[in-house]
Motif scaffolding. Sequence first.
Motif, PDB file in Angstrom:
ATOM      1  N   GLN A 100       0.821  -1.205   0.000  1.00 36.50           N
ATOM      2  CA  GLN A 100       0.000   0.000   0.000  1.00 36.50           C
ATOM      3  C   GLN A 100       0.860   1.262   0.000  1.00 36.50           C
ATOM      4  O   GLN A 100       0.580   2.231  -0.710  1.00 36.50           O
ATOM      5  N   THR A 101       1.922   1.230   0.787  1.00 32.43           N
ATOM      6  CA  THR A 101       2.848   2.371   0.836  1.00 32.43           C
ATOM      7  C   THR A 101       3.509   2.598  -0.515  1.00 32.43           C
ATOM      8  O   THR A 101       3.625   3.736  -0.990  1.00 32.43           O
ATOM      9  N   HIS A 102       3.920   1.502  -1.139  1.00 33.59           N
ATOM     10  CA  HIS A 102       4.553   1.587  -2.457  1.00 33.59           C
ATOM     11  C   HIS A 102       3.596   2.169  -3.487  1.00 33.59           C
ATOM     12  O   HIS A 102       3.994   3.005  -4.325  1.00 33.59           O
ATOM     13  N   LEU A 103       2.325   1.770  -3.437  1.00 35.71           N
ATOM     14  CA  LEU A 103       1.325   2.281  -4.369  1.00 35.71           C
ATOM     15  C   LEU A 103       1.105   3.773  -4.152  1.00 35.71           C
ATOM     16  O   LEU A 103       0.996   4.545  -5.122  1.00 35.71           O
ATOM     17  N   ILE A 104       1.042   4.180  -2.886  1.00 36.58           N
ATOM     18  CA  ILE A 104       0.849   5.600  -2.566  1.00 36.58           C
ATOM     19  C   ILE A 104       2.013   6.434  -3.104  1.00 36.58           C
ATOM     20  O   ILE A 104       1.820   7.507  -3.693  1.00 36.58           O
ATOM     21  N   VAL A 105       3.236   5.935  -2.920  1.00 41.52           N
ATOM     22  CA  VAL A 105       4.428   6.640  -3.413  1.00 41.52           C
ATOM     23  C   VAL A 105       4.377   6.775  -4.931  1.00 41.52           C
ATOM     24  O   VAL A 105       4.657   7.854  -5.488  1.00 41.52           O
ATOM     25  N   ARG A 106       3.982   5.692  -5.616  1.00 40.78           N
ATOM     26  CA  ARG A 106       3.888   5.735  -7.077  1.00 40.78           C
ATOM     27  C   ARG A 106       2.841   6.749  -7.526  1.00 40.78           C
ATOM     28  O   ARG A 106       3.033   7.462  -8.514  1.00 40.78           O
TER      29      ARG A 106
END
Length: 313
Positions: free
Chosen positions: A7-13
């Motif tokens: 989820q964190t990775h998706l938010i960063v992207r």
Amino acid sequence: MIMYSQQTHLIVRKVIFLTAAAFALISAAPTALLIGIVLAQSIAHPYPQSSQKATHILLKLSVIGLGFGMNAFSAIQAGKEGLLFTIASIFGVLTLGYFIGRRLKIDFKTASLISAGTAICGGSAIAALSPVMKASEKQISVALGTVFILNSLALFLFPAIGHWFHLTQQQFGLWCAIAIHDTSSVVGAASKYGDQALQIATTVKLARALWIIPVSIATAYFFKTSKNQLQFPYFIMLFVLAMLASTYIPFISKNSHHMTTLAKGGLSLTLFLIGSSLSFKSLKSVGPGPLIQGTALWMIISVLSLYAIVTLT
């Protein structure tokens, strides 16, 4: 923990993507496309499906907005000048595309979509004809990939070539409309060259796009497809109405620069979205055959149309 990390990775992207889109919105068309291409090689697209829908809507709205900055009488004159070039190039490219596709042993539907995309209006022609000829997702994606790769190159190459040959605004606008596939890249390249080139290129290109209708009808007969699947480019009619409003309504004419500014921003964002979909994986999936066919057609129409325009205009 893994769920949280994803989820964190998706938010960063998403944050990176939206920040890049904001920069693209205020950038020139070629720069916006380049930002999108660089981003596509760096991160996985966080909005793949929404981006495709947004691209189609934004392009149409941007083209309509550009209509507010044009004069109907100038557009009619440009359309007359480009009519003969349009007819000759469309039939020439469709015929050449058939024989090149056969020579390279590309499946008929893929070769036909690439030929139509080169001859008429890039991705819009492919999107309109694919349901009529019942093309598969693979055939559609290969044709679109081929056209978008060449479109991206054209956006950078054509203005440089135009200056090299000292083309006038009129000559360059006409050349763009004939030799560049997609409306977005035509408008992007012409806007970089000058306002007169932009008006001529947009008008001739949209007149060219209307050829989707007879080509779609002919394709429906050939593939024995229901005419209910034919798609009419209604946004072109709205472009004409915008142009007429700007010509005959003083208030709109006086404030048309606001609409054209928004339209150019929308076009830059459209090109960013197109570039953000051109990842190395999508480019690799095209394969050599279709890319050779598309490049050969593009080079032939570019060289011949440039020679004809320089010689006859």
